[in-house]
Design a protein around this motif. Structure first.
Motif, PDB file in Angstrom:
ATOM      1  N   VAL A  14       6.159  -3.234  -1.857  1.00  0.00           N
ATOM      2  CA  VAL A  14       6.457  -2.697  -0.678  1.00  0.00           C
ATOM      3  C   VAL A  14       7.225  -1.485  -0.335  1.00  0.00           C
ATOM      4  O   VAL A  14       8.255  -2.168  -1.095  1.00  0.00           O
ATOM      5  N   ALA A  15       6.275  -0.499   0.245  1.00  0.00           N
ATOM      6  CA  ALA A  15       7.609   0.031   0.834  1.00  0.00           C
ATOM      7  C   ALA A  15       8.894   0.548   1.556  1.00  0.00           C
ATOM      8  O   ALA A  15       8.644  -0.481   2.569  1.00  0.00           O
ATOM      9  N   VAL A  16       9.945   0.669   1.346  1.00  0.00           N
ATOM     10  CA  VAL A  16      10.932  -0.115   2.487  1.00  0.00           C
ATOM     11  C   VAL A  16      11.684   1.657   2.545  1.00  0.00           C
ATOM     12  O   VAL A  16      12.379   2.218   2.083  1.00  0.00           O
ATOM     13  N   THR A  17      11.519   1.936   4.141  1.00  0.00           N
ATOM     14  CA  THR A  17      12.140   2.895   4.392  1.00  0.00           C
ATOM     15  C   THR A  17      12.526   2.852   5.884  1.00  0.00           C
ATOM     16  O   THR A  17      13.477   3.283   6.575  1.00  0.00           O
ATOM     17  N   THR A  18      12.399   1.889   6.238  1.00  0.00           N
ATOM     18  CA  THR A  18      12.805   0.862   8.049  1.00  0.00           C
ATOM     19  C   THR A  18      13.097  -0.152   7.721  1.00  0.00           C
ATOM     20  O   THR A  18      12.782  -1.123   7.151  1.00  0.00           O
ATOM     21  N   SER A  19      13.848  -0.728   8.757  1.00  0.00           N
ATOM     22  CA  SER A  19      14.135  -2.332   8.631  1.00  0.00           C
ATOM     23  C   SER A  19      12.861  -3.359   8.733  1.00  0.00           C
ATOM     24  O   SER A  19      13.495  -4.148   8.090  1.00  0.00           O
ATOM     25  N   ASN A  24       9.169  -7.096   6.208  1.00  0.00           N
ATOM     26  CA  ASN A  24       7.617  -7.301   5.376  1.00  0.00           C
ATOM     27  C   ASN A  24       7.882  -7.835   3.879  1.00  0.00           C
ATOM     28  O   ASN A  24       6.974  -8.528   3.647  1.00  0.00           O
ATOM     29  N   ALA A  25       8.696  -7.403   3.230  1.00  0.00           N
ATOM     30  CA  ALA A  25       8.662  -7.243   2.448  1.00  0.00           C
ATOM     31  C   ALA A  25       9.748  -9.013   1.766  1.00  0.00           C
ATOM     32  O   ALA A  25       9.205  -9.480   0.702  1.00  0.00           O
ATOM     33  N   ARG A  26      10.372  -9.196   2.515  1.00  0.00           N
ATOM     34  CA  ARG A  26      10.339 -10.770   2.720  1.00  0.00           C
ATOM     35  C   ARG A  26       9.743 -11.754   2.558  1.00  0.00           C
ATOM     36  O   ARG A  26      10.138 -13.105   2.540  1.00  0.00           O
ATOM     37  N   GLN A  27       8.790 -11.472   4.055  1.00  0.00           N
ATOM     38  CA  GLN A  27       7.274 -12.155   4.297  1.00  0.00           C
ATOM     39  C   GLN A  27       6.714 -12.313   2.723  1.00  0.00           C
ATOM     40  O   GLN A  27       5.688 -13.285   2.212  1.00  0.00           O
ATOM     41  N   VAL A  28       6.790 -11.285   2.046  1.00  0.00           N
ATOM     42  CA  VAL A  28       5.723 -11.159   0.623  1.00  0.00           C
ATOM     43  C   VAL A  28       6.436 -12.023  -0.211  1.00  0.00           C
ATOM     44  O   VAL A  28       5.671 -12.875  -0.836  1.00  0.00           O
ATOM     45  N   VAL A  29       7.620 -12.146  -0.279  1.00  0.00           N
ATOM     46  CA  VAL A  29       8.659 -12.884  -1.073  1.00  0.00           C
ATOM     47  C   VAL A  29       7.951 -14.459  -0.913  1.00  0.00           C
ATOM     48  O   VAL A  29       8.454 -15.567  -1.168  1.00  0.00           O
ATOM     49  N   ARG A  30       7.902 -14.558   0.459  1.00  0.00           N
ATOM     50  CA  ARG A  30       7.664 -16.288   1.429  1.00  0.00           C
ATOM     51  C   ARG A  30       6.498 -16.864   0.409  1.00  0.00           C
ATOM     52  O   ARG A  30       6.559 -17.777   0.153  1.00  0.00           O
ATOM     53  N   THR A  31       5.934 -15.846   1.010  1.00  0.00           N
ATOM     54  CA  THR A  31       4.447 -15.903   0.852  1.00  0.00           C
ATOM     55  C   THR A  31       3.898 -16.032  -0.754  1.00  0.00           C
ATOM     56  O   THR A  31       3.622 -17.398  -1.575  1.00  0.00           O
ATOM     57  N   LEU A  32       4.558 -15.850  -1.650  1.00  0.00           N
ATOM     58  CA  LEU A  32       5.005 -16.151  -3.161  1.00  0.00           C
ATOM     59  C   LEU A  32       5.606 -17.220  -4.034  1.00  0.00           C
ATOM     60  O   LEU A  32       5.270 -17.865  -4.160  1.00  0.00           O
ATOM     61  N   VAL A  81      11.249 -10.719  -8.396  1.00  0.00           N
ATOM     62  CA  VAL A  81      11.580  -9.597  -7.556  1.00  0.00           C
ATOM     63  C   VAL A  81      11.825  -8.740  -7.378  1.00  0.00           C
ATOM     64  O   VAL A  81      13.333  -8.931  -8.306  1.00  0.00           O
ATOM     65  N   GLU A  82      11.669  -7.297  -7.711  1.00  0.00           N
ATOM     66  CA  GLU A  82      12.672  -5.765  -7.983  1.00  0.00           C
ATOM     67  C   GLU A  82      13.272  -5.127  -7.022  1.00  0.00           C
ATOM     68  O   GLU A  82      11.990  -5.218  -5.925  1.00  0.00           O
ATOM     69  N   PHE A  83      14.089  -4.605  -7.062  1.00  0.00           N
ATOM     70  CA  PHE A  83      14.482  -3.928  -4.987  1.00  0.00           C
ATOM     71  C   PHE A  83      14.612  -2.742  -6.208  1.00  0.00           C
ATOM     72  O   PHE A  83      15.594  -2.560  -7.320  1.00  0.00           O
ATOM     73  N   GLN A  84      14.327  -1.267  -6.376  1.00  0.00           N
ATOM     74  CA  GLN A  84      14.528  -0.068  -6.737  1.00  0.00           C
ATOM     75  C   GLN A  84      14.741   0.729  -5.822  1.00  0.00           C
ATOM     76  O   GLN A  84      13.799   0.978  -4.302  1.00  0.00           O
TER      77      GLN A  84
END
Length: 139
Positions: A14-19, A24-32, A81-84
């Motif tokens: 998930v590319a993160v450029t906005t809140s 969206n990233a949080r939802q992906v993590v929850r699903t996984l 989960v990796e945040f870069q």
């Protein structure tokens, strides 16, 4: 931290450029986490850590990329989960990991709080950006 490279071939990105991207990233993590069989308590801890780290990446690093995947070892399954980001980096990582340290207007609990919520935590930071890697294992 162990090398989770082989498990990351199927990572969701998930590319993160906005809140909204943090959400969206949080939802992906929850699903996984659900897919990986983590308990509701462990899901909540992981999602909370991911939310804080994603928000930090957006605010202090100017955005970046979140990669997440289910991982397993001999006896358990979990979520990596990796945040870069490509931001300015954290001048003093050791200080930033202390409760109460902040470079902004926050409470100074972001990095240290996220670390307490997960089972594995790794951070690398320099002039080219910051990468935080976390793993939460099911019990």
């Amino acid at each position: 931290m162990r090398d989770y490279g082989p498990s990351l071939a199927a990572a969701e990105t998930v590319a993160v450029t906005t809140s909204s991207d943090v959400v969206n990233a949080r939802q992906v993590v929850r699903t996984l986490a659900q897919r990986g069989g983590l308990s509701l308590v462990h899901q909540t801890k992981l999602v909370t850590a991911a939310s804080e780290l994603g928000r930090n990446m957006l605010i202090y690093g100017g955005g970046g990329v979140v990669r997440a995947a289910n991982v397993a070892d001999d006896s358990r399954s979990g979520v990596y989960v990796e945040f870069q980001d490509k931001g300015p980096g954290i001048p003093d990582v050791e200080a930033a990991m202390q409760d109460g340290w902040t470079s902004g207007n926050g409470l100074g609990l972001g990095l240290s709080g996220a670390k307490r919520l997960v089972d594995e935590f790794d951070i690398e930071s320099g002039e080219g950006g910051t990468t935080v890697r976390i793993v939460k294992w099911g019990r």
